[in-house]
Design a protein around this motif. Structure first.
Motif, mmCIF file in Angstrom:
data_model
loop_
_atom_site.group_PDB
_atom_site.id
_atom_site.type_symbol
_atom_site.label_atom_id
_atom_site.label_comp_id
_atom_site.label_asym_id
_atom_site.label_seq_id
_atom_site.Cartn_x
_atom_site.Cartn_y
_atom_site.Cartn_z
ATOM 1 N N ASP A 96 0.812 -1.533 -0.164
ATOM 2 C CA ASP A 96 -0.533 -0.186 -0.366
ATOM 3 C C ASP A 96 0.759 1.294 -0.079
ATOM 4 O OD1 ASP A 96 -2.354 -1.487 0.127
ATOM 5 O OD2 ASP A 96 -2.539 -1.407 2.350
ATOM 6 N N GLU A 197 -4.932 2.873 3.482
ATOM 7 C CA GLU A 197 -5.345 1.952 2.509
ATOM 8 C C GLU A 197 -5.146 0.666 3.532
ATOM 9 O OE1 GLU A 197 -6.842 1.018 -0.352
ATOM 10 O OE2 GLU A 197 -6.859 3.067 -0.614
ATOM 11 N N SER A 203 -9.395 -3.681 4.015
ATOM 12 C CA SER A 203 -8.165 -4.349 3.811
ATOM 13 C C SER A 203 -7.922 -6.310 4.146
ATOM 14 C CB SER A 203 -6.523 -3.700 4.507
ATOM 15 O OG SER A 203 -5.431 -4.333 4.366
#
Ligand code: NAP
Length: 288
Positions: A96, A197, A203
């Protein structure tokens, strides 16, 4: 005894504790800060200290570093000690982390330290000596998930310390790192940057985030006073025989010696067990 000390990130946490302890011990402290340093200066006044000089210093900005170093040389005549303390943590999976986040993590924790050191070294070399203390972490010697960028930045600090010692030792300049455990500072409350994120409910790492982040955040937010870090800095300055990397705090004293005594796999198994981390798939017998 060295007298003039420059500290980065001196307006908070470990940097502030170090500025106050050293000033209280008679050192003249140039406290590098991005902000006004109101908290530090109020505390200094309360303790009757008039030997802390606040200087504007952003380790991401070479011009501000040059100006701070020039001012200290003009006012104090020497920089005997540099404490590279400024730093922050990025909470992000490797999947991420964005380019901006990755760059900023290294810009502050690694490039900032190099920029500072680069500007100070000529003065120390000409003076025939000096002490540079890099505030590192037990996470400069072991990894934790969700902190790969921070981990890498502190491994880099360790590498710079080891290399620089050999480069500048012949000029009488000592370089040390402090492998800090977790301490109660503004590191999480103000400093931590969390990737959205990684911390979202969607996630694939959400279970890990939900488990590990509160453990680390609590250990820091409710952690011990950073006073032992300040005492370790003073001890390194005053003792030429100090260790190259000085462990301070519970996590450092627990994990750094363990890392030295166990092989890599046995150490990793201990980390998984201690932090309650999910083991790798192959280890659970589910791998292909
Ligand atoms: P902190 O209270 O958040 O202090 C960090 C300091 O770094 C702040 O004064 C901050 O300034 C400064 N800083 C951040 N970016 C900067 C920049 N671009 N230029 C100049 N200064 C900047 O956290 P701390 O725990 O005392 O952190 C000090 C050091 O200890 C860091 O290197 C950290 O990685 C290390 N460390 C902390 C822990 C822990 O458990 N707390 C454990 C191991 C290692 P502002 O106030 O202007 O933001």
């Amino acid at each position: 005894m060295p007298t003039n000390v420059l500290i980065t990130g001196a307006g908070s946490g470990m940097g502030q504790a170090t500025a106050l302890l050293l000033a209280g011990s008679g050192y003249r402290v140039f406290a590098g800060m991005r902000g006004s340093g109101e908290a530090l200066m109020t505390e200094a006044r309360g303790r009757g200290l008039d030997n802390i000089v606040p200087v504007r210093l952003d380790v991401q900005d070479t011009d501000s570093i040059r100006a701070a170093v020039a001012r200290m040389m003009a006012e104090a005549g020497s920089i005997d000690v540099l404490v590279n303390n400024a730093g922050f943590g990025l909470l992000a999976t490797v999947e991420d982390g964005t380019d901006d986040e990755i760059f900023r993590q290294f810009d502050v924790n690694v490039l900032g330290l190099i920029r500072m050191t680069r500007e100070v070294l000529p003065h120390m070399r000409e003076a025939g000596g000096g002490v540079i203390i890099n505030i590192s972490s037990f996470l400069g010697r072991m990894g934790l998930p969700l902190l790969a960028h921070y981990n890498a930045s502190k491994y880099a600090v360790e590498g710079i310390t080891d290399s620089l010692r050999l480069e500048v030792g012949p000029f009488g300049i000592r370089v040390h790192s402090i492998l800090a455990g977790l301490f109660g500072t503004n590191f999480v409350r103000r400093g931590l940057v969390a990737n959205p994120e990684t911390t979202s409910d969607f996630s694939p790492y959400r279970a890990l985030v939900a488990h590990l982040v509160p453990i680390v955040a609590k250990a820091i937010n409710e952690g011990p006073s950073p006073e032992p870090i300040a005492r370790a800095v003073k001890d390194i300055i005053e003792n030429e025989d100090s260790d190259i990397a000085v462990m301070v705090g519970q996590e450092a004293e627990q994990f750094v010696p363990l890392r030295r005594s166990l092989d890599d796999k046995a150490f990793e198994a201990r980390i998984i067990e201690t932090f309650g981390l999910p083991p790798a798939r192959a280890e659970r017998g589910e791998g292909g």
